[in-house]
Design a protein around this motif. Structure first.
Motif, PDB file in Angstrom:
ATOM      1  N   ASP A 145      -7.887   2.552   4.648  1.00 51.47           N
ATOM      2  CA  ASP A 145      -8.589   1.823   5.092  1.00 51.47           C
ATOM      3  C   ASP A 145      -8.425   0.469   4.747  1.00 51.47           C
ATOM      4  O   ASP A 145      -8.515  -0.625   5.213  1.00 51.47           O
ATOM      5  CB  ASP A 145     -10.253   2.025   4.444  1.00 51.47           C
ATOM      6  N   ALA A 146      -7.858   0.411   3.523  1.00 55.40           N
ATOM      7  CA  ALA A 146      -7.215  -0.902   2.585  1.00 55.40           C
ATOM      8  C   ALA A 146      -6.081  -1.421   3.413  1.00 55.40           C
ATOM      9  O   ALA A 146      -5.979  -2.747   3.741  1.00 55.40           O
ATOM     10  CB  ALA A 146      -7.014  -0.794   1.147  1.00 55.40           C
TER      11      ALA A 146
ATOM     12  N   TYR B 167      -5.385  -0.949   6.605  1.00 57.23           N
ATOM     13  CA  TYR B 167      -5.726  -1.311   8.034  1.00 57.23           C
ATOM     14  C   TYR B 167      -6.742  -2.718   7.822  1.00 57.23           C
ATOM     15  O   TYR B 167      -6.181  -3.696   8.696  1.00 57.23           O
ATOM     16  CB  TYR B 167      -6.807  -0.443   8.560  1.00 57.23           C
ATOM     17  N   GLN B 168      -7.318  -2.985   6.981  1.00 57.06           N
ATOM     18  CA  GLN B 168      -8.188  -4.350   6.623  1.00 57.06           C
ATOM     19  C   GLN B 168      -6.959  -5.336   6.412  1.00 57.06           C
ATOM     20  O   GLN B 168      -7.076  -6.258   6.859  1.00 57.06           O
ATOM     21  CB  GLN B 168      -8.940  -4.000   5.496  1.00 57.06           C
ATOM     22  N   ALA B 169      -5.946  -4.868   5.361  1.00 54.84           N
ATOM     23  CA  ALA B 169      -5.113  -6.145   5.425  1.00 54.84           C
ATOM     24  C   ALA B 169      -4.272  -6.320   6.393  1.00 54.84           C
ATOM     25  O   ALA B 169      -3.943  -7.561   6.597  1.00 54.84           O
ATOM     26  CB  ALA B 169      -4.180  -5.533   3.981  1.00 54.84           C
TER      27      ALA B 169
ATOM     28  N   TYR C 290      -5.259  -6.185   9.381  1.00 46.61           N
ATOM     29  CA  TYR C 290      -6.180  -6.756  10.506  1.00 46.61           C
ATOM     30  C   TYR C 290      -6.284  -8.089   9.945  1.00 46.61           C
ATOM     31  O   TYR C 290      -6.683  -9.149  10.998  1.00 46.61           O
ATOM     32  CB  TYR C 290      -7.334  -5.972  10.593  1.00 46.61           C
ATOM     33  N   ASP C 291      -6.389  -8.476   8.928  1.00 47.38           N
ATOM     34  CA  ASP C 291      -6.824 -10.028   8.169  1.00 47.38           C
ATOM     35  C   ASP C 291      -5.814 -10.780   8.158  1.00 47.38           C
ATOM     36  O   ASP C 291      -5.739 -12.043   8.154  1.00 47.38           O
ATOM     37  CB  ASP C 291      -7.231  -9.856   6.849  1.00 47.38           C
ATOM     38  N   HIS C 292      -4.299 -10.242   8.416  1.00 45.92           N
ATOM     39  CA  HIS C 292      -3.175 -11.085   8.467  1.00 45.92           C
ATOM     40  C   HIS C 292      -3.300 -11.951   9.584  1.00 45.92           C
ATOM     41  O   HIS C 292      -3.436 -11.564  10.937  1.00 45.92           O
ATOM     42  CB  HIS C 292      -2.021 -10.170   8.548  1.00 45.92           C
TER      43      HIS C 292
ATOM     44  N   LYS D  29      -3.723  -7.060  16.706  1.00 40.37           N
ATOM     45  CA  LYS D  29      -4.402  -5.800  16.847  1.00 40.37           C
ATOM     46  C   LYS D  29      -3.797  -4.640  15.953  1.00 40.37           C
ATOM     47  O   LYS D  29      -2.612  -4.844  15.911  1.00 40.37           O
ATOM     48  CB  LYS D  29      -4.583  -5.112  18.136  1.00 40.37           C
TER      49      LYS D  29
ATOM     50  N   ARG E 168      -7.908   8.271   1.964  1.00 44.10           N
ATOM     51  CA  ARG E 168      -8.637   7.611   3.265  1.00 44.10           C
ATOM     52  C   ARG E 168      -8.887   6.067   2.538  1.00 44.10           C
ATOM     53  O   ARG E 168      -8.677   5.102   3.336  1.00 44.10           O
ATOM     54  CB  ARG E 168     -10.148   8.131   3.270  1.00 44.10           C
TER      55      ARG E 168
ATOM     56  N   TYR F  63       0.772  -1.229  -0.051  1.00 46.90           N
ATOM     57  CA  TYR F  63      -0.109   0.170   0.076  1.00 46.90           C
ATOM     58  C   TYR F  63       0.804   1.198   0.033  1.00 46.90           C
ATOM     59  O   TYR F  63       0.265   2.451  -0.180  1.00 46.90           O
ATOM     60  CB  TYR F  63      -1.123  -0.219   1.162  1.00 46.90           C
TER      61      TYR F  63
END
Length: 108
Positions: A92-93, A95-97, A99-101, A106, A88, A57
């Motif tokens: 957002d992308a 943070y999601q990537a 979080y999904d790892h 956290k 943004r 990213y």
């Protein structure tokens, strides 16, 4: 059984509508340096995994800029990655990537 005498009155809650502009407005001015804190178990490969995700990213990101801190018991580690935030959607992308790892516990 409810009879008309003991029926509770309906409570009407007013609907609050924000202007569309307020819903999408951001307090962040892009582009900017934006710190993201990532927590995980202290294990081999965590730093590399987080770096690889962040690089997807922010191609200009360097692992040398990561601040690492262990918990008191050294069971967990936090990594502060300062990225060049351009939008943004990008944040957002990212943070999601993160979080999904599977190695990430956290993200802040």
């Amino acid at each position: 059984m409810t009879t008309p005498e003991n029926k509770l009155p309906e409570i009407k809650v007013p609907e609050i509508k924000l202007p569309e502009q307020e819903l999408t407005a951001s307090l962040i001015e892009y582009p900017c340096a934006f710190p993201i804190k990532v927590f995980g178990l202290s294990q081999q490969g965590f730093l590399q995994a987080v770096t690889e995700v962040v690089l997807q990213y922010d191609p200009g990101f360097t692992a040398a800029s990561i601040e690492m801190r262990n918990s008191k018991t050294a069971k967990y580690v936090s990594l502060t990655c300062t990225v060049n935030a351009t939008s943004r959607v990008q944040l957002d992308a990212l943070y999601q990537a993160l979080y999904d790892h599977p190695l990430v516990v956290k993200v802040l």
